[in-house]
Design a protein around this motif. Structure first.
Motif, mmCIF file in Angstrom:
data_model
loop_
_atom_site.group_PDB
_atom_site.id
_atom_site.type_symbol
_atom_site.label_atom_id
_atom_site.label_comp_id
_atom_site.label_asym_id
_atom_site.label_seq_id
_atom_site.Cartn_x
_atom_site.Cartn_y
_atom_site.Cartn_z
ATOM 1 N N THR A 185 0.805 -1.221 0.000
ATOM 2 C CA THR A 185 0.000 0.000 0.000
ATOM 3 C C THR A 185 0.838 1.272 0.000
ATOM 4 O O THR A 185 0.325 2.343 -0.292
ATOM 5 C CB THR A 185 -0.876 0.054 1.263
ATOM 6 N N GLY A 186 2.112 1.169 0.393
ATOM 7 C CA GLY A 186 2.939 2.381 0.527
ATOM 8 C C GLY A 186 2.830 2.980 1.917
ATOM 9 O O GLY A 186 3.559 3.899 2.268
ATOM 10 N N ASP A 187 1.906 2.461 2.735
ATOM 11 C CA ASP A 187 1.717 2.977 4.096
ATOM 12 C C ASP A 187 2.330 2.027 5.124
ATOM 13 O O ASP A 187 2.435 0.825 4.884
ATOM 14 C CB ASP A 187 0.219 3.105 4.422
ATOM 15 N N GLY A 188 2.650 2.591 6.275
ATOM 16 C CA GLY A 188 3.041 1.778 7.411
ATOM 17 C C GLY A 188 1.853 1.679 8.360
ATOM 18 O O GLY A 188 0.970 2.535 8.354
ATOM 19 N N ALA A 189 1.802 0.617 9.159
ATOM 20 C CA ALA A 189 0.709 0.481 10.123
ATOM 21 C C ALA A 189 1.195 -0.229 11.378
ATOM 22 O O ALA A 189 2.217 -0.920 11.363
ATOM 23 C CB ALA A 189 -0.456 -0.280 9.502
ATOM 24 N N TYR A 190 0.434 -0.008 12.438
ATOM 25 C CA TYR A 190 0.692 -0.669 13.721
ATOM 26 C C TYR A 190 -0.497 -1.581 14.010
ATOM 27 O O TYR A 190 -1.647 -1.196 13.756
ATOM 28 C CB TYR A 190 0.827 0.402 14.808
ATOM 29 N N ARG A 191 -0.225 -2.797 14.479
ATOM 30 C CA ARG A 191 -1.326 -3.689 14.884
ATOM 31 C C ARG A 191 -1.267 -3.847 16.395
ATOM 32 O O ARG A 191 -0.233 -4.243 16.935
ATOM 33 C CB ARG A 191 -1.206 -5.044 14.182
ATOM 34 N N SER A 192 -2.341 -3.496 17.049
ATOM 35 C CA SER A 192 -2.341 -3.449 18.512
ATOM 36 C C SER A 192 -2.436 -4.859 19.101
ATOM 37 O O SER A 192 -2.655 -5.834 18.388
ATOM 38 C CB SER A 192 -3.518 -2.614 19.002
ATOM 39 N N GLU A 193 -2.325 -4.903 20.410
ATOM 40 C CA GLU A 193 -2.461 -6.170 21.137
ATOM 41 C C GLU A 193 -3.760 -6.875 20.762
ATOM 42 O O GLU A 193 -3.807 -8.094 20.605
ATOM 43 C CB GLU A 193 -2.443 -5.827 22.640
ATOM 44 N N GLU A 194 -4.821 -6.077 20.584
ATOM 45 C CA GLU A 194 -6.141 -6.666 20.270
ATOM 46 C C GLU A 194 -6.284 -7.007 18.795
ATOM 47 O O GLU A 194 -7.315 -7.515 18.368
ATOM 48 C CB GLU A 194 -7.274 -5.689 20.616
ATOM 49 N N GLY A 195 -5.276 -6.644 17.990
ATOM 50 C CA GLY A 195 -5.367 -6.944 16.551
ATOM 51 C C GLY A 195 -5.975 -5.815 15.743
ATOM 52 O O GLY A 195 -6.311 -5.994 14.577
ATOM 53 N N TYR A 196 -6.103 -4.618 16.334
ATOM 54 C CA TYR A 196 -6.651 -3.476 15.598
ATOM 55 C C TYR A 196 -5.536 -2.752 14.843
ATOM 56 O O TYR A 196 -4.409 -2.664 15.333
ATOM 57 C CB TYR A 196 -7.303 -2.466 16.547
ATOM 58 N N TYR A 197 -5.910 -2.170 13.698
ATOM 59 C CA TYR A 197 -4.908 -1.487 12.877
ATOM 60 C C TYR A 197 -4.934 0.027 13.085
ATOM 61 O O TYR A 197 -6.003 0.627 13.224
ATOM 62 C CB TYR A 197 -5.136 -1.787 11.385
ATOM 63 N N GLN A 198 -3.741 0.606 13.089
ATOM 64 C CA GLN A 198 -3.611 2.058 13.111
ATOM 65 C C GLN A 198 -2.599 2.425 12.029
ATOM 66 O O GLN A 198 -1.518 1.844 11.960
ATOM 67 C CB GLN A 198 -3.087 2.517 14.470
ATOM 68 N N ILE A 199 -2.970 3.385 11.193
ATOM 69 C CA ILE A 199 -2.088 3.751 10.085
ATOM 70 C C ILE A 199 -1.039 4.725 10.616
ATOM 71 O O ILE A 199 -1.380 5.704 11.283
ATOM 72 C CB ILE A 199 -2.896 4.415 8.940
ATOM 73 N N THR A 200 0.224 4.469 10.286
ATOM 74 C CA THR A 200 1.267 5.338 10.830
ATOM 75 C C THR A 200 1.805 6.329 9.802
ATOM 76 O O THR A 200 2.556 7.223 10.143
ATOM 77 C CB THR A 200 2.423 4.497 11.407
ATOM 78 N N GLY A 201 1.447 6.179 8.535
ATOM 79 C CA GLY A 201 1.882 7.165 7.535
ATOM 80 C C GLY A 201 2.610 6.510 6.370
ATOM 81 O O GLY A 201 2.865 5.309 6.375
ATOM 82 N N ARG A 202 2.951 7.334 5.388
ATOM 83 C CA ARG A 202 3.571 6.818 4.167
ATOM 84 C C ARG A 202 4.996 6.352 4.431
ATOM 85 O O ARG A 202 5.720 6.956 5.215
ATOM 86 C CB ARG A 202 3.628 7.916 3.094
ATOM 87 N N LEU A 203 5.375 5.324 3.724
ATOM 88 C CA LEU A 203 6.745 4.832 3.813
ATOM 89 C C LEU A 203 7.577 5.324 2.637
ATOM 90 O O LEU A 203 8.758 5.087 2.551
ATOM 91 C CB LEU A 203 6.752 3.296 3.832
ATOM 92 N N ASP A 204 6.910 5.991 1.684
ATOM 93 C CA ASP A 204 7.644 6.475 0.514
ATOM 94 C C ASP A 204 7.689 8.005 0.521
ATOM 95 O O ASP A 204 7.333 8.640 1.501
ATOM 96 C CB ASP A 204 6.985 5.955 -0.777
ATOM 97 N N ASP A 205 8.118 8.596 -0.591
ATOM 98 C CA ASP A 205 8.246 10.054 -0.629
ATOM 99 C C ASP A 205 6.961 10.718 -1.093
ATOM 100 O O ASP A 205 6.956 11.545 -2.001
ATOM 101 C CB ASP A 205 9.423 10.438 -1.529
ATOM 102 N N VAL A 206 5.876 10.312 -0.474
ATOM 103 C CA VAL A 206 4.588 10.938 -0.771
ATOM 104 C C VAL A 206 4.161 11.645 0.501
ATOM 105 O O VAL A 206 4.286 11.089 1.593
ATOM 106 C CB VAL A 206 3.548 9.873 -1.182
ATOM 107 N N ILE A 207 3.703 12.887 0.385
ATOM 108 C CA ILE A 207 3.207 13.574 1.575
ATOM 109 C C ILE A 207 1.725 13.872 1.404
ATOM 110 O O ILE A 207 1.178 13.734 0.308
ATOM 111 C CB ILE A 207 4.030 14.847 1.910
#
Ligand code: 6R9
Length: 679
Positions: free
Chosen positions: A523-545
């Protein structure tokens, strides 16, 4: 309840196929429970014990799930014979082959059949209190007129029509008219400059453009026809421009007639192109993502219904511009496929005052409101009184899209706008995904929501996280299976709404999305998966703002900056970085190195560079800060160390990290000293 399919003999859903499916699909294990009440298209799944099991099945047996949904939700003129034929490792994505249908029939005719006088569009015009309503019958007529007009002027199935219009009924009718006659549309955001428009027309090889004489936004007149005139000068493919009148001011017009109101729909294959939509990537050249007919429409319709808990009769208010994917999927295609009343918002959140959205909610009795965090952050600064003035009791769901929503904005949206009683759904998706992929409660309207988290995958979506640290170039990172972990957000399985290719550049499609992690869509994005398995988007991993929810490649801005001319080319090189901005989400910070011997006032050049970026791309891309430097920090192999620039811009000098690969560490000190203050 789902509206019965348009009962012409040509467009009937295949109930026969549904019966076959139901009889061979059994989910074993738990006790039976009637999920059909929640999701009628799942009625055939015997033995599915509740929503969690249904969601499970949509991933483990995705073919059967999507087949049932496609048969239930869409009107087909000929049923499909193959549910999917996908191979992510090769970027091959095909859904519902053999099937034939028409998207405009699905969005209009079948509703006209059952409820012609239901309001399809409410056009919330820039001038407050002057909204106009269009029924399904009227929208079909308007679509047919435009369709006939295009056909009469030689637009054929497979051609691509560029639409450069503000959000208005004729723009929607133009999109649907293209779909009706089998042409692809290429909607270009009306805030884009002539150069950006020309680039998109050329790349799409459009011979027809539809526009308006002038746009009106926030009380200001925008000269759209003039922009088109400038753009088409460098577009040899363009043969004709149709101009509708949004204002009363005269303009040199191409002939435009009122036509026959019956326009025979083309019978399209599931995988024929429905539209191209240009978006920014990490290189300087925007990419025309291609979406096709059946899969896209199905996915937009299903997500619209289940992510927002939409029910028949609701008024759906998505305030996005139709020039973005959010406008395509949740102003036009999703709501209209579901027979909803959808709002077309032409204005701005603060025109004529910061109460505009909530006044509109009261006046139009909006049930679901879907907007961007940048607007929420702006409005919360004006105070609660602008919200409290208006009756918002019709609101049931509040949606957020385009960028991460910070906790303060989330809380305010929930507590003040929604009076603490409306769920806030933070929806994650992209132009590439066609519709929402991760959202708080897609399969359970009562599930818990954690503020600021996109939470749970939609039906049929299988997100995975992959280790970015151990990924060198195209070498693979490890699949992260545990919770409480962060990584590159990828999708392990195809779904009907995903983009099929990049127009005229399938190789770039494969390289961008399928090669970084073979077998997965990246996807080009980074994400965090919590203890409960929920996703949180952390932002782009590429040079897109992401500036106010608008996606922009830093390379696109750099391309313009380095082309700056005074009497001669002045800029040697440039690096553009995104930094945290309290309203816009991210702001644009440009480092500029001048050619040796150039003697200019920096303030003059800054002004000129800002003007150029507005002119070549769009206003929102214009740098907030320009820092002139003698040189940029580079590795010994000559690569600009953007990571270091980012830390300097964010004033995180402690976090500069390993500088051992730097060619000349003194460059960093110079950059730090010349920092422009933005906090
Ligand atoms: C729909 C749309 C896509 C990029 C995407 C991501 C960012 C979108 C988000 C979000 C955090 C959310 N994004 N929704 N980030 N939380 N709820 O915006 O499409 O214009 O293609 O942008 O926007 O970075 O990759 P698009």
């Amino acid at each position: 309840m789902w509206l019965p399919c348009g009962c012409t003999s040509k467009y009937v859903a295949s109930s026969f196929a549904r019966r076959i499916l139901a009889s061979h699909l059994h989910v074993s294990g738990r006790s039976r429970c009637n999920v059909a009440a929640f999701m009628p298209e799942a009625a055939g799944f015997e033995g599915v014990s509740g929503r969690a099991a249904l969601r499970e099945l949509s991933v483990s047996n995705s073919e059967s799930f999507w087949a049932a949904v496609a048969r239930h939700r869409l009107s087909w003129s000929i049923p499909f014979h193959t549910v999917q034929d996908c191979d992510l490792s090769r970027g091959k994505i095909k859904w519902f082959e053999g099937g034939k249908l028409n998207v405009s029939v699905n969005c209009l005719d079948r509703h006209v059949h059952t409820c012609p006088e239901r309001v399809a569009l409410i056009w919330e015009r820039d001038e407050r209190g002057s909204e106009m309503k269009y029924t399904y019958r009227e929208l079909l007529e308007m679509t047919c007129r435009v369709g006939n007009l295009l056909r009469r002027h030689g637009v054929k199935r497979g051609d691509c029509v560029t639409i450069y219009m503000p959000t208005c009924p004729l723009a929607v009718a133009s999109m649907l008219a293209c779909a009706r006659i089998g042409a692809a549309h290429n909607v270009v955001f009306a805030g884009f400059s002539a150069d950006a428009l020309a680039e998109r027309i050329r790349d799409a090889q459009s011979s027809t453009v539809i526009t308006v004489n002038q746009g009106v936004r926030g009380g200001k007149v925008i000269e759209l026809k003039k922009t088109v005139d400038t753009a088409v000068e460098s577009c040899p493919t363009v043969k004709q421009v149709f101009v509708a009148m949004r204002t009363d001011n005269p303009v040199t017009m191409t002939a435009r007639d009122i036509e026959d109101v019956v326009c025979e729909p083309a019978v399209m294959n599931s995988e024929d192109v429905l539209f191209l939509l240009y978006t920014s990537g990490s290189t300087g050249k925007p990419k025309g993502l291609v979406h096709t007919q059946a899969g896209y429409l199905l996915y937009a319709a299903l997500t619209h219904r289940y992510v927002f808990s939409y029910h028949d009769g609701d008024v759906f208010g998505c305030v996005a511009d139709i020039g973005w994917i959010t406008g395509h999927s949740y102003v036009v295609y999703g709501p209209l496929a579901n027979g909803a009343t959808t709002v077309l918002f032409e204005s701005t959140p603060i025109y004529p005052d910061p109460g505009r959205y909530w006044d509109m909610v009261e006046r139009l009795k909006i049930n679901q409101f879907y907007g961007a965090p940048t607007a929420i952050r702006l409005l919360l600064k004006y105070g609660d009184q602008w919200v409290n003035k208006y009756d918002r009791s019709t609101l049931k769901t509040l949606g957020s899209v385009g960028e991460p929503i910070n906790t303060e904005a989330w809380e305010w949206y929930h507590r003040v706008v929604g009076d603490g009683r409306c769920p806030v759904v933070d929806t994650w998706w992209q132009t590439e995904t066609g519709g929402i992929c991760i959202a708080p409660r897609p399969s359970d309207p009562d599930a818990e929501i954690v503020p600021g988290m996109a939470m749970r995958p939609f039906f049929g979506i299988k997100p995975v996280l992959i280790d970015t640290e151990r990924c060198f170039g195209f070498l693979q990172g490890e699949l992260l299976t545990s919770n409480n972990t962060s990584g590159a957000l990828c999708m392990a399985q195809p779904w009907p709404g995903m983009a099929r290719t990049i127009h005229n550049n399938h190789q770039r499609f494969i390289e961008t999305y399928f090669q970084p992690y073979p077998g997965y869509f990246f996807t080009g994005d980074g994400a965090y998966r919590s203890e409960e398995g929920y996703y949180q988007i952390t932002g782009r991993l590429d040079d897109v703002i992401n500036v106010s929810g608008h996606r922009i490649g830093t390379a696109e801005i750099e391309d313009v900056v380095v082309r700056a001319q005074l009497s001669c080319p002045a800029v040697a090189e440039s690096a553009v970085i995104g930094y945290t901005h309290s309203i816009k989400g991210q702001g644009v910070y440009a480092f500029v190195v001048l050619k040796k011997g150039i003697d200019v006032k920096e303030a003059d050049l800054s002004r000129q560079l800002n003007g150029m970026v507005s002119e070549k791309i769009a206003k929102y891309a214009s740098p907030d800060f320009i820092q002139f430097a003698q040189r940029l920090p580079k590795t010994r192999s000559g690569k600009i160390m953007r990571r270091v620039l980012r830390k300097v811009v964010e004033s995180d000098l402690e976090g500069l990290g390993d500088l051992s690969t730097l060619d000349d560490p003194a460059a960093v000190q110079e950059i730090i000293q010349g920092r422009r203050c933005h906090v």
